[in-house]
Design an enzyme around this catalytic site. Structure first.
Site, PDB file in Angstrom:
ATOM      1  N   TYR A 143      12.350  -1.307 -55.536  1.00  0.00           N
ATOM      2  CA  TYR A 143      13.149  -0.133 -55.161  1.00  0.00           C
ATOM      3  C   TYR A 143      14.633  -0.453 -55.329  1.00  0.00           C
ATOM      4  O   TYR A 143      15.190  -1.276 -54.598  1.00  0.00           O
ATOM      5  CB  TYR A 143      12.842   0.244 -53.714  1.00  0.00           C
ATOM      6  N   LYS A 168      11.658   1.848 -58.893  1.00  0.00           N
ATOM      7  CA  LYS A 168      11.949   3.112 -58.233  1.00  0.00           C
ATOM      8  C   LYS A 168      13.457   3.207 -58.052  1.00  0.00           C
ATOM      9  O   LYS A 168      14.080   2.316 -57.458  1.00  0.00           O
ATOM     10  CB  LYS A 168      11.242   3.181 -56.873  1.00  0.00           C
TER      11      LYS A 168
END
Length: 317
Positions: A143, A168
């Protein structure tokens, strides 16, 4: 689940990616029965994957024991119908511990959140995620946000790491993302997944789709799955008119309401779940509950979104 089947199941999702909130009782303790009901509703509504104990699930507020209990409950409820991805984070040692707890609880994959507090260089970040990935056989999605923003070269390094299957993005720098995607495409063999991880990702998903990023997290799915599903269908069928109507009538006003309070990316979502009849409790400190007026506005927005869906149904007849 090995990295290849896991990535294949996420590559073309049948529905939104579901990031459930974590349910707490009146005394603030974990309420696993309500949590199971919340996860079950999401899976039955059409979620393509369950991302347990991530940002929307207040990962930061959970003890390791609560974390493991929640992940195990999500795995039990889904029963293999969809993958369960668990959030892991903090410094490397704790992130490794959470990764192993998630593996023991039966998770199918991990979402590696930014390391705690420190602003590290690219070399240190790469080492951190490689050590977390090496701790278990679970595939890992990294992320990018806040203090973990990567150069294209670092993402190439992540993509070349066995077990890391995707990125992400929670930054929203489209120039950076285009360079990242280009670098990985030209320098790495094999597929690599990209996700739009901005808050209320639907608001920016038309732009991400143009970059070749079809996957996105949907916090709205937690409390208004019918609206999130309609938007998801519109995107995947090329019905941009419906997507824009939902953006103009529901998502943009929701984003503007969310911006009126710090921590509302979680607290407002949890209020929405309560409005739809499931008492998941309040957020834990340091987050705080939305004001009463803001909750009333959220209720009105949900009604407006449902009215937009009714209009679409009438036009289709």
């Amino acid at each position: 689940m090995t990295p290849a089947p896991f990535a294949a199941r996420l590559a073309v999702p049948s529905g939104p990616l579901f990031f459930p909130v974590t349910a707490f009782g009146p005394d603030g303790s974990l309420d696993l029965d309500v949590y199971r009901a919340h996860v079950r509703r999401g899976v039955e509504a059409g979620a393509a994957a369950v991302f347990a104990c991530c940002g929307t699930g207040e990962f930061h507020a959970l003890t390791p024991e609560e974390f493991e209990d929640c992940v195990r409950a999500a795995v039990e409820v889904t029963g293999g119908r969809v993958p369960v991805v668990a959030g892991v984070g903090y410094g490397t040692a704790l992130a490794v511990r959470y990764a192993r707890l998630a593996h023991a609880a039966g998770a199918d994959g991990l979402l590696a959140l930014p390391p705690y507090l420190v602003v590290a260089g690219q070399e240190g970040l790469l080492r951190h995620y490689r050590e977390v990935t090496a701790a278990t056989p679970l595939p890992v999605i990294v992320y990018q946000r806040d203090n973990a923003v990567f150069t294209p070269a670092t993402v190439v390094g992540l993509a070349r790491t066995e077990g890391i299957v995707g990125l992400k993005d929670g930054v929203g720098d489209f120039d950076l993302m285009q360079r990242v995607i280009s670098a990985v495409r030209t320098e790495v063999t094999g597929d690599f997944l990209y996700f739009n991880g901005l808050p209320t990702a639907e608001q920016t998903q038309l732009a991400y789709r143009a970059l070749g990023v079809p996957l996105y997290s949907s916090a709205v799915f937690c409390f208004a799955p019918e609206i999130a599903l309609a938007f998801h269908r519109a995107l995947h069928t090329g019905d941009d008119a419906t997507a824009r109507r939902l953006l103009d009538g529901f998502y943009r006003p929701f984003v503007e309401l969310r911006a009126r309070g710090r921590g509302y990316a979680v607290a407002l979502v949890k209020a929405g779940v309560r409005l739809r009849g499931l008492d998941v409790g309040e957020v834990r400190p340091p987050l705080h509950e939305p004001g009463e007026d803001h909750v009333k506005q959220l209720a009105q927005l949900i009604e407006r979104g449902q009215a937009l869906l009714d209009e679409d149904s009438t036009e289709d007849k």
